[in-house]
Design an enzyme around this catalytic site. Sequence first.
Site, PDB file in Angstrom:
ATOM      1  N   ALA A  61      34.684 -28.069  48.707  1.00 30.56           N
ATOM      2  CA  ALA A  61      34.865 -27.006  47.724  1.00 30.56           C
ATOM      3  C   ALA A  61      35.817 -25.942  48.273  1.00 30.56           C
ATOM      4  O   ALA A  61      36.131 -25.903  49.467  1.00 30.56           O
ATOM      5  CB  ALA A  61      33.521 -26.375  47.381  1.00 30.56           C
ATOM      6  N   GLY A 106      32.063 -31.514  48.819  1.00 28.82           N
ATOM      7  CA  GLY A 106      32.348 -32.007  47.482  1.00 28.82           C
ATOM      8  C   GLY A 106      33.209 -33.249  47.483  1.00 28.82           C
ATOM      9  O   GLY A 106      33.121 -34.074  46.570  1.00 28.82           O
ATOM     10  N   GLU A 109      30.839 -36.023  47.983  1.00 27.79           N
ATOM     11  CA  GLU A 109      30.065 -36.168  46.742  1.00 27.79           C
ATOM     12  C   GLU A 109      30.874 -36.857  45.656  1.00 27.79           C
ATOM     13  O   GLU A 109      30.341 -37.642  44.870  1.00 27.79           O
ATOM     14  CB  GLU A 109      29.595 -34.792  46.273  1.00 27.79           C
ATOM     15  CG  GLU A 109      28.496 -34.212  47.166  1.00 27.79           C
ATOM     16  CD  GLU A 109      28.156 -32.779  46.839  1.00 27.79           C
ATOM     17  OE1 GLU A 109      26.998 -32.512  46.493  1.00 27.79           O
ATOM     18  OE2 GLU A 109      29.056 -31.910  46.930  1.00 27.79           O
ATOM     19  N   GLU A 129      27.539 -28.779  54.234  1.00 27.31           N
ATOM     20  CA  GLU A 129      27.133 -27.543  53.563  1.00 27.31           C
ATOM     21  C   GLU A 129      26.095 -26.755  54.357  1.00 27.31           C
ATOM     22  O   GLU A 129      26.051 -25.518  54.279  1.00 27.31           O
ATOM     23  CB  GLU A 129      26.578 -27.861  52.169  1.00 27.31           C
ATOM     24  CG  GLU A 129      27.606 -28.339  51.166  1.00 27.31           C
ATOM     25  CD  GLU A 129      27.825 -29.839  51.185  1.00 27.31           C
ATOM     26  OE1 GLU A 129      28.487 -30.350  50.274  1.00 27.31           O
ATOM     27  OE2 GLU A 129      27.322 -30.515  52.124  1.00 27.31           O
TER      28      GLU A 129
END
Length: 255
Positions: A61, A106, A109, A129
């Site tokens: 992110a 991300g 993911e 994270e």
Amino acid sequence: MTVNLEVADGVGTIRLDRPPMNALDIATQDRLRELAGEATRRDDVRAVVIWGGEKVFAAGADIKEMQAMDHAAMVARSKDLQDAFTAVARIPKPVVAAVTGYALGGGCELALCADFRIAADSAKLGQPEILLGLIPGAGGTQRLARLVGPSKAKDLIFTGRHVKADEALAIGLVDRVVPAAEVYEQAHAWAARLAAGPALALRAAKESVDAGLETDIDTGLAIERNWFAGLFATEDRETGMRSFVEEGPGKAKFR
């Protein structure tokens, strides 16, 4: 545009293009959801490759953007964040992630949303994270555990460590490791092979597996049974069976 869709020979390539690290900011997330919907709707897209380019898949992110958000802002945003990734996961066609460089946070993911992952031998994946005082928020705690099992998922999520390609292959986080220069070529070849297959049967197979994993075995069998019987109403089933009887297995050409 930070993400583009290019279509050739039945394969749609969703290309991340936000140098230098393909950070997944809000605009990129929203664009991903938009293009996942387009790939779903377009009849000329029969399989999909997700690709970040030769150097990096996606490093996660946009931390600076997230740092400026408070609790209320993230409560308002988190559903849209997950929906963007879920839109990719629910493309009803075969999807392969072509992973080069970093696929972190991300980025990892996003790779988890694919049906198949081909990684460069130099790739690194992970969910870091926890090092920010957070947990994965775009599906990582759920999709990673379903893919590699809860123990291995907790190892990666609790420590935030990066996983090299060989370990990622060993634990089932990726499905194939190849030289970096061959990642996109092999991903496209995998997608192109399936793009020539029976589209409705492939959709039925994908949705049966994915939906079945979310429920009990009896409900899963009912999902499979309904799709299986429904395919007997399709032209693809007629083509496949006629070709098998007349020409032998594996020679059917589906429209």
